[in-house]
Motif scaffolding. Structure first.
Motif, PDB file in Angstrom:
ATOM      1  N   CYS A 200       0.818  -1.226   0.000  1.00  0.00           N
ATOM      2  CA  CYS A 200       0.000   0.000   0.000  1.00  0.00           C
ATOM      3  C   CYS A 200       0.850   1.273   0.000  1.00  0.00           C
ATOM      4  O   CYS A 200       0.318   2.379   0.138  1.00  0.00           O
ATOM      5  N   GLY A 201       2.162   1.126  -0.131  1.00  0.00           N
ATOM      6  CA  GLY A 201       3.029   2.299  -0.195  1.00  0.00           C
ATOM      7  C   GLY A 201       3.403   2.893   1.142  1.00  0.00           C
ATOM      8  O   GLY A 201       4.059   3.938   1.190  1.00  0.00           O
ATOM      9  N   ALA A 202       2.995   2.248   2.233  1.00  0.00           N
ATOM     10  CA  ALA A 202       3.288   2.800   3.552  1.00  0.00           C
ATOM     11  C   ALA A 202       4.726   2.531   3.983  1.00  0.00           C
ATOM     12  O   ALA A 202       5.298   3.291   4.764  1.00  0.00           O
ATOM     13  N   LEU A 203       5.336   1.448   3.477  1.00  0.00           N
ATOM     14  CA  LEU A 203       6.687   1.100   3.924  1.00  0.00           C
ATOM     15  C   LEU A 203       7.693   2.176   3.523  1.00  0.00           C
ATOM     16  O   LEU A 203       8.570   2.535   4.313  1.00  0.00           O
ATOM     17  N   LYS A 204       7.537   2.720   2.323  1.00  0.00           N
ATOM     18  CA  LYS A 204       8.496   3.742   1.887  1.00  0.00           C
ATOM     19  C   LYS A 204       8.304   5.056   2.631  1.00  0.00           C
ATOM     20  O   LYS A 204       9.210   5.892   2.666  1.00  0.00           O
ATOM     21  N   GLU A 205       7.124   5.231   3.259  1.00  0.00           N
ATOM     22  CA  GLU A 205       6.886   6.422   4.075  1.00  0.00           C
ATOM     23  C   GLU A 205       7.411   6.235   5.490  1.00  0.00           C
ATOM     24  O   GLU A 205       7.980   7.154   6.077  1.00  0.00           O
ATOM     25  N   LEU A 206       7.221   5.049   6.045  1.00  0.00           N
ATOM     26  CA  LEU A 206       7.584   4.791   7.436  1.00  0.00           C
ATOM     27  C   LEU A 206       9.001   4.242   7.584  1.00  0.00           C
ATOM     28  O   LEU A 206       9.726   4.621   8.507  1.00  0.00           O
ATOM     29  N   LEU A 207       9.380   3.343   6.687  1.00  0.00           N
ATOM     30  CA  LEU A 207      10.682   2.684   6.758  1.00  0.00           C
ATOM     31  C   LEU A 207      11.332   2.670   5.373  1.00  0.00           C
ATOM     32  O   LEU A 207      11.526   1.615   4.760  1.00  0.00           O
ATOM     33  N   PRO A 208      11.674   3.858   4.848  1.00  0.00           N
ATOM     34  CA  PRO A 208      12.257   3.897   3.497  1.00  0.00           C
ATOM     35  C   PRO A 208      13.554   3.105   3.386  1.00  0.00           C
ATOM     36  O   PRO A 208      13.875   2.575   2.320  1.00  0.00           O
ATOM     37  N   GLU A 209      14.284   2.997   4.505  1.00  0.00           N
ATOM     38  CA  GLU A 209      15.530   2.235   4.494  1.00  0.00           C
ATOM     39  C   GLU A 209      15.276   0.754   4.213  1.00  0.00           C
ATOM     40  O   GLU A 209      16.082   0.089   3.559  1.00  0.00           O
ATOM     41  N   LEU A 210      14.158   0.247   4.712  1.00  0.00           N
ATOM     42  CA  LEU A 210      13.783  -1.145   4.479  1.00  0.00           C
ATOM     43  C   LEU A 210      13.183  -1.319   3.089  1.00  0.00           C
ATOM     44  O   LEU A 210      13.480  -2.288   2.380  1.00  0.00           O
ATOM     45  N   ASP A 211      12.357  -0.374   2.686  1.00  0.00           N
ATOM     46  CA  ASP A 211      11.736  -0.437   1.369  1.00  0.00           C
ATOM     47  C   ASP A 211      12.795  -0.458   0.268  1.00  0.00           C
ATOM     48  O   ASP A 211      12.606  -1.097  -0.776  1.00  0.00           O
ATOM     49  N   ALA A 212      13.920   0.214   0.522  1.00  0.00           N
ATOM     50  CA  ALA A 212      14.978   0.311  -0.479  1.00  0.00           C
ATOM     51  C   ALA A 212      15.657  -1.021  -0.759  1.00  0.00           C
ATOM     52  O   ALA A 212      16.368  -1.167  -1.760  1.00  0.00           O
ATOM     53  N   LEU A 213      15.466  -2.022   0.106  1.00  0.00           N
ATOM     54  CA  LEU A 213      16.120  -3.313  -0.076  1.00  0.00           C
ATOM     55  C   LEU A 213      15.466  -4.159  -1.161  1.00  0.00           C
ATOM     56  O   LEU A 213      16.094  -5.059  -1.711  1.00  0.00           O
TER      57      LEU A 213
END
Length: 409
Positions: A200-213
């Protein structure tokens, strides 16, 4: 005045699960009536009372209206005129919006029972999008009930996506966010929580460092799953499968953040990702005001997890430095948590989930060898201060050299 059990306790009973905490709502009562019956008020924002004998919580039926940003941006209205259905409609999901009276009769105005049967997590009304915390809550429920086959309704996921894009997630307090994250990580399938947030796109808002993996490749010889994000989810799944505590699960989630900073020209290798990741792990810890024990282990695992995997190859001096870093003499439990996180990391690889991890017992043996060095004889020699510290270190190094030699035989 009518009293109903509401929310999770009704849902879980219908699912045949162990009783959740019991929430009760009181319809048709005033604050004055509750006080006259001996109930004690505890709600700062809206009327909640404790039962005079049992101490259980009872909340007056209420409505709510959006009045600001974030989880706390609501105005509440409680009165005897508020109906049970009006109270239930302000809740998040249909399966959480059922009530049960003392005779076991279910009030289900939004078809929650049908969604339970269909294994669907579905929002009740467009008002769902007024509360950004619900993005985390729905993802947490998805993680909790994944084993029962529950999935998020497409229209609910779309609302969660709109919320994620609105910037409202930034209004969440660190404490509220961490509470949901911690509860989700302790679910049976915490990797589903992360996946739903990403969907839902929330990971890049809350944990962009994790989303980048996600999309970052690793060497196929060591990581048949290749994708670093997929690996992280698999490590988290292993931690849950093996019943690891929150500290270990948090460390597993963050251990490879440094790989998101590797230049594409260096892919799929990630030399020195351990050191690069420390700043990112520290930033995430601060963002959510993570408890100290979780912070410390995440940083240590991030820095040293490859040492754990290479334990049998490490020189005695490197082993000693590793043990010193964890203060295994005074905090043995933290080193044990590190070993657990390393093993979950090793198992979180496609097709290697059942591979043995001899490094675990080897590291435990090394720690025991270092701890076996007796300090009193050194003190009796008259050593103090820095000289004593250096003597202890020399003796521990000798013990580790002997340990390595014995293991090699």
């Amino acid at each position: 005045m009518q009293i109903y059990k509401v929310g999770g306790v009704v849902r879980d009973r219908l699912l045949g699960l162990a009783d959740a905490d019991v929430d009760r709502v009181v319809v048709g009562a005033t604050v004055e009536q509750m006080l006259a019956l001996g109930y004690r008020p505890v709600g700062a924002d809206f009327p909640v009372f404790l039962h005079p004998q049992t101490g259980d919580e009872y909340a007056l039926a209420r409505t709510e209206r959006k009045s600001g940003r974030g989880y706390g941006g609501f105005t509440f209205h409680a009165s005897p005129e508020v109906t049970l259905e009006e109270d239930l409609i302000r809740r998040d999901l249909t399966i959480n919006a059922m009530a049960e009276d003392d005779d076991g009769r279910i009030t289900d105005p939004f078809n929650g029972q049908q969604d339970l049967k269909d294994r669907i997590l579905r929002h009740i009304s467009p008002a769902f999008a007024e509360d950004p915390l619900r993005v985390l809550r729905v993802a947490r429920f998805a993680a909790r009930f994944a084993g029962l086959g529950f999935t998020v309704a497409p229209e609910t996921l779309e609302l969660m996506r709109q919320l994620s894009e609105s910037g409202e997630l930034q209004a969440l307090t660190p404490e509220r966010s961490w509470r949901e994250i911690a509860r989700a990580l302790m679910a049976d399938h915490p990797q589903v929580f992360i996946q739903v947030l990403r969907d839902c796109g929330a990971l890049k808002e809350l944990l962009p460092e994790l989303d980048a993996l996600f999309g970052v490749p690793q060497p196929v010889a060591h990581h048949p799953e290749v994708d670093t994000g997929a690996h992280t989810l698999a490590v988290l799944a292993q931690a849950a499968q093996h019943g690891q505590p929150l500290t270990v699960r948090w460390a597993c989630l963050l251990h490879d953040l440094g790989k998101g900073l590797t230049p594409q020209t260096e892919w799929p290798r990630h030399i020195a990702h351990e050191q690069r990741g420390l700043k990112l792990i520290g930033a995430v810890n601060q963002r959510f005001k993570v408890p100290r024990d979780c912070q410390e282990l995440a940083l240590l695992v991030g820095e040293y997890h490859t040492h754990g995997h290479r334990a049998l190859e490490l020189k005695a001096s490197t082993l000693l430095e590793l043990l010193q870093s964890f203060d295994v003499y005074r905090r043995p439990e933290r080193f044990e948590a590190f070993i657990a996180a390393c093993e979950m990391d090793a198992r979180g690889r496609l097709g290697l989930e059942e591979r043995l991890y001899p490094q675990a017992d080897y590291l435990r043996g090394a720690a025991q060898a270092a701890r076996s060095v007796a300090v009193p004889p050194l003190v009796q020699q008259g050593l103090t201060g820095q000289a004593l510290g250096e003597a202890i270190k020399r003796e521990r190094l000798k013990a580790l050299q002997a340990y390595k030699a014995a293991q090699a035989e």
